[in-house]
Design an enzyme around this catalytic site. Structure first.
Site, PDB file in Angstrom:
ATOM      1  N   LYS A  11       0.813  -1.216   0.000  1.00  0.00           N
ATOM      2  CA  LYS A  11       0.000   0.000   0.000  1.00  0.00           C
ATOM      3  C   LYS A  11       0.857   1.281   0.000  1.00  0.00           C
ATOM      4  CE  LYS A  11      -4.001  -2.168   2.224  1.00  0.00           C
ATOM      5  NZ  LYS A  11      -5.028  -2.033   3.299  1.00  0.00           N
ATOM      6  N   TYR A  51     -12.522  -1.818  -3.870  1.00  0.00           N
ATOM      7  CA  TYR A  51     -13.049  -1.895  -2.506  1.00  0.00           C
ATOM      8  C   TYR A  51     -14.576  -1.762  -2.483  1.00  0.00           C
ATOM      9  CZ  TYR A  51      -8.479  -1.907  -0.172  1.00  0.00           C
ATOM     10  OH  TYR A  51      -7.233  -2.256   0.308  1.00  0.00           O
TER      11      TYR A  51
HETATM   12  P1  GDP Z   1      -8.187  -6.611   5.611  1.00  0.00           P
HETATM   13  O1  GDP Z   1      -8.798  -7.739   4.825  1.00  0.00           O
HETATM   14  O2  GDP Z   1      -7.385  -7.097   6.802  1.00  0.00           O
HETATM   15  O3  GDP Z   1      -7.374  -5.669   4.747  1.00  0.00           O
HETATM   16  O4  GDP Z   1      -9.376  -5.752   6.259  1.00  0.00           O
HETATM   17  P2  GDP Z   1     -10.818  -5.266   5.707  1.00  0.00           P
HETATM   18  O5  GDP Z   1     -11.181  -5.986   4.436  1.00  0.00           O
HETATM   19  O6  GDP Z   1     -11.768  -5.325   6.841  1.00  0.00           O
HETATM   20  O7  GDP Z   1     -10.581  -3.715   5.390  1.00  0.00           O
HETATM   21  C1  GDP Z   1      -9.988  -3.286   4.193  1.00  0.00           C
HETATM   22  C2  GDP Z   1      -9.051  -2.142   4.497  1.00  0.00           C
HETATM   23  O8  GDP Z   1      -9.809  -1.036   4.971  1.00  0.00           O
HETATM   24  C3  GDP Z   1      -8.051  -2.407   5.625  1.00  0.00           C
HETATM   25  O9  GDP Z   1      -6.903  -3.131   5.218  1.00  0.00           O
HETATM   26  C4  GDP Z   1      -7.698  -1.002   6.050  1.00  0.00           C
HETATM   27  O10 GDP Z   1      -6.770  -0.384   5.149  1.00  0.00           O
HETATM   28  C5  GDP Z   1      -9.052  -0.299   5.928  1.00  0.00           C
HETATM   29  N1  GDP Z   1      -9.798  -0.314   7.194  1.00  0.00           N
HETATM   30  C6  GDP Z   1     -10.358  -1.382   7.835  1.00  0.00           C
HETATM   31  N2  GDP Z   1     -10.974  -1.010   8.971  1.00  0.00           N
HETATM   32  C7  GDP Z   1     -10.812   0.334   9.058  1.00  0.00           C
HETATM   33  C8  GDP Z   1     -11.232   1.320   9.995  1.00  0.00           C
HETATM   34  O11 GDP Z   1     -11.902   1.019  11.007  1.00  0.00           O
HETATM   35  N3  GDP Z   1     -10.869   2.623   9.738  1.00  0.00           N
HETATM   36  C9  GDP Z   1     -10.151   2.962   8.636  1.00  0.00           C
HETATM   37  N4  GDP Z   1      -9.827   4.269   8.445  1.00  0.00           N
HETATM   38  N5  GDP Z   1      -9.743   2.066   7.721  1.00  0.00           N
HETATM   39  C10 GDP Z   1     -10.056   0.776   7.930  1.00  0.00           C
END
Ligand code: GDP
Length: 140
Positions: A11, A51
């Site tokens: 990233k 996303y």
């Molecule tokens: P991952 O699969 O571990 O990447 O997590 P997720 O699919 O839940 O979230 C996608 C991405 O969104 C994460 O890798 C973070 O960059 C971002 N993200 C997730 N949760 C949060 C949050 O609570 N706040 C913010 N600002 N970004 C988040």
């Protein structure tokens, strides 16, 4: 366990700090092989599409802004049970909750600027790989 395939993004927080080599070395040390790689600057449309499942989440606009704030490195990784292996070496989404020795524990800045993306299932890996790579770009 068979060799399977997953999709990774290094990233913008990592390209900004010039640590893409360090991240890749941790992926390789875990047993993953980079079979395709390119450095790109995602457009807003690409980030919103990639996303799309998070569109309703409160952090969606911030996430799109972050992912387009600088270049990223998109990669296809092969390895034994690659999706699970990559998720293990990445660590928990929030670096505060990640295990010692994982990429996010060692390198991530915050829950948002968490250094790496990794597919969460083989089905999504195939979709995400096709989002960024042509078959001819996956060279082994
Ligand atoms: P991952 O699969 O571990 O990447 O997590 P997720 O699919 O839940 O979230 C996608 C991405 O969104 C994460 O890798 C973070 O960059 C971002 N993200 C997730 N949760 C949060 C949050 O609570 N706040 C913010 N600002 N970004 C988040």
């Amino acid at each position: 366990m068979a060799v399977t395939r997953t999709f990774s993004i290094i990233k913008p927080d990592a390209t900004r700090r010039n640590i893409t080599g360090k991240v890749t070395a941790m992926l390789e040390a875990a047993g993953l092989r980079v079979v395709a790689s390119k450095r790109i600057h995602m457009t807003k449309e690409q980030a919103e599409g990639f996303y799309g499942v998070h569109r309703e989440r409160p952090f969606f606009n911030d996430l799109v802004a972050f992912m387009t704030s600088g270049p990223v490195v998109v990669q296809v990784l092969d390895g034994e049970d690659a999706v699970a292996l990559n998720r293990r070496v990445m660590g928990a989404t929030n670096p505060a909750n990640a295990d010692a020795g994982t990429i996010r524990k060692e390198l991530a800045e915050s829950i948002e600027a968490n250094t790496v993306h990794g597919s969460d299932s083989e089905e999504n890996a195939a979709i995400e790989i096709a989002f960024f790579f042509k078959d001819s770009e996956i060279v082994g």
